[in-house]
Design an enzyme around this catalytic site. Structure first.
Site, PDB file in Angstrom:
ATOM      1  N   SER A  75       7.559  -2.516  -1.196  1.00  0.00           N
ATOM      2  CA  SER A  75       7.114  -2.746   0.185  1.00  0.00           C
ATOM      3  C   SER A  75       8.123  -3.420   1.093  1.00  0.00           C
ATOM      4  CB  SER A  75       5.833  -3.594   0.153  1.00  0.00           C
ATOM      5  OG  SER A  75       5.997  -4.694  -0.717  1.00  0.00           O
ATOM      6  N   ASP A  77      11.003  -1.861   2.135  1.00  0.00           N
ATOM      7  CA  ASP A  77      11.721  -0.816   2.885  1.00  0.00           C
ATOM      8  C   ASP A  77      10.855   0.429   2.979  1.00  0.00           C
ATOM      9  OD1 ASP A  77      14.459  -1.832   3.512  1.00  0.00           O
ATOM     10  OD2 ASP A  77      14.590  -2.036   1.335  1.00  0.00           O
ATOM     11  N   GLY A  80       6.701   2.087   2.084  1.00  0.00           N
ATOM     12  CA  GLY A  80       5.925   0.945   1.645  1.00  0.00           C
ATOM     13  C   GLY A  80       5.824  -0.132   2.711  1.00  0.00           C
ATOM     14  N   TYR A 218      12.031  14.038 -11.262  1.00  0.00           N
ATOM     15  CA  TYR A 218      11.337  13.417 -10.127  1.00  0.00           C
ATOM     16  C   TYR A 218      10.072  14.208  -9.795  1.00  0.00           C
ATOM     17  CZ  TYR A 218      10.264  11.974  -5.370  1.00  0.00           C
ATOM     18  OH  TYR A 218       9.609  11.517  -4.246  1.00  0.00           O
TER      19      TYR A 218
END
Length: 329
Positions: A75, A77, A80, A218
């Site tokens: 949170s 950057d 977030g 990913y």
């Protein structure tokens, strides 16, 4: 003359048979057209209901609907931080979780002063695996957690082949992208079930809907989050818990370095702030959404493409991005 009569008779018989097939095809065509029109109308209404109507109407009281506190991972950057700020705008107290204490202190102070809400933070590096969760559980045990945003994630610096990834990178993807959401949900969900209200938002990715070569691990991790979210919602919806899977396309953040490159700016990726302001308005309305109307249009197109076409297009695009990233270093 007899030959002409026979040909005329044959022609009439063929026409009569063709008319039957033409009428049958006309009925099928009409049915298909009506089906597509109804589907288009339904999709249009769904998009308006999800991405337009919430912006026109009043904001939902998230504190009343879910609870006083929200926990947001990753949170300091990007998405977030932007999502935490959007929650704070609506009066929700925020608990930030990230690995950098200095950034946590700065973001916590900024949110508290700007939006006049209570804030707290927990320093945690999710790449460390299971060792950090007992401390998080202890820190959250007396809090009325109404919303959990599992945002923390790790992304490739640029598209690359699976065999080029290091073992450390593979373990980080497992610990950060998969295990963190599972464990954080396991920590806060019992309290939500006890109150019979709460919301869990898992930041997945549009890469979950089709194979993503050169982002293989990913994409697989985000597919886990999407499946986890959808299954958990059916498990807990009757108990007052809303679980949402957000499946955005690329967002311009530090986590995606090439999104802010000249090539990334050419594709005009949406900013984290704009994305969060749209995504939060879908909370409670859709269990699976891209969170942003432009991404919704792309998602619909991608889902309609045959897998082999999408995979080849994605592979071509990723090779270009990889080449650009390597040559620009």
């Amino acid at each position: 003359m007899a030959a002409v009569d026979r040909f005329s008779l044959l022609y009439r018989e063929i026409s009569r048979s063709c008319n039957f097939y033409i009428e049958a095809l006309a009925i099928v065509g009409a049915w298909y057209t009506v089906k597509k029109c109804v589907s288009l109308a339904f999709d249009t209404y769904s998009m308006l209901r999800l991405h337009v109507f919430p912006k026109l109407g009043g904001e939902v009281d998230l504190v009343k609907q879910y609870g006083k506190w929200a926990v947001v991972t990753g949170s300091t950057d990007g998405v977030g931080k932007a999502y935490a700020e959007e929650l704070a705008k609506r009066g929700v107290n925020i608990i930030l979780i990230s690995r950098n204490k200095e950034k946590l202190e700065a973001v916590s102070r900024s949110i508290s002063e700007t939006y006049q809400v209570e804030t707290d933070f927990i320093v945690a590096d999710f790449s460390k695996g299971r060792e950090l969760y007992p401390a998080i559980r202890e820190a959250l045990k007396d809090r009325e957690i109404g919303i959990l945003v599992n945002n923390v994630g790790i992304f490739y610096d640029y598209p690359d082949y699976f065999t080029n990834l290091s073992e450390d990178m593979l373990w980080d993807i497992i610990h950060i992208n998969i295990a963190s959401a599972s464990m954080m949900t396991h920590i806060v969900l019992p309290g939500m079930l006890k109150k019979k209200k709460g919301a869990i938002v898992n930041i997945s990715s549009a890469s979950c809907c089709q194979p993503t070569p050169m982002f293989t691990t990913y994409g697989a991790s985000k597919s886990y989050l999407d499946y986890f979210s959808r299954s958990l919602h059916y498990e807990c919806a009757s108990k007052g818990i809303f679980v949402q899977s957000l499946t955005p396309f690329i967002i311009a953040t530090k986590m995606v370095p090439f999104s802010t490159s000249p090539l990334g700016r050419y594709f005009r990726f949406v900013t984290a702030e704009k994305y969060a302001s749209h995504a939060i308005s879908t909370l409670g309305l859709s269990t699976r959404t891209t969170g942003y109307w432009r991404h919704a249009l792309k998602f619909t197109l991608v889902e309609q493409l045959p897998e082999w076409i999408w995979a080849r297009l994605a592979l071509y695009f990723c090779r270009i991005m990889r080449k650009y990233s390597l040559t620009s270093k």
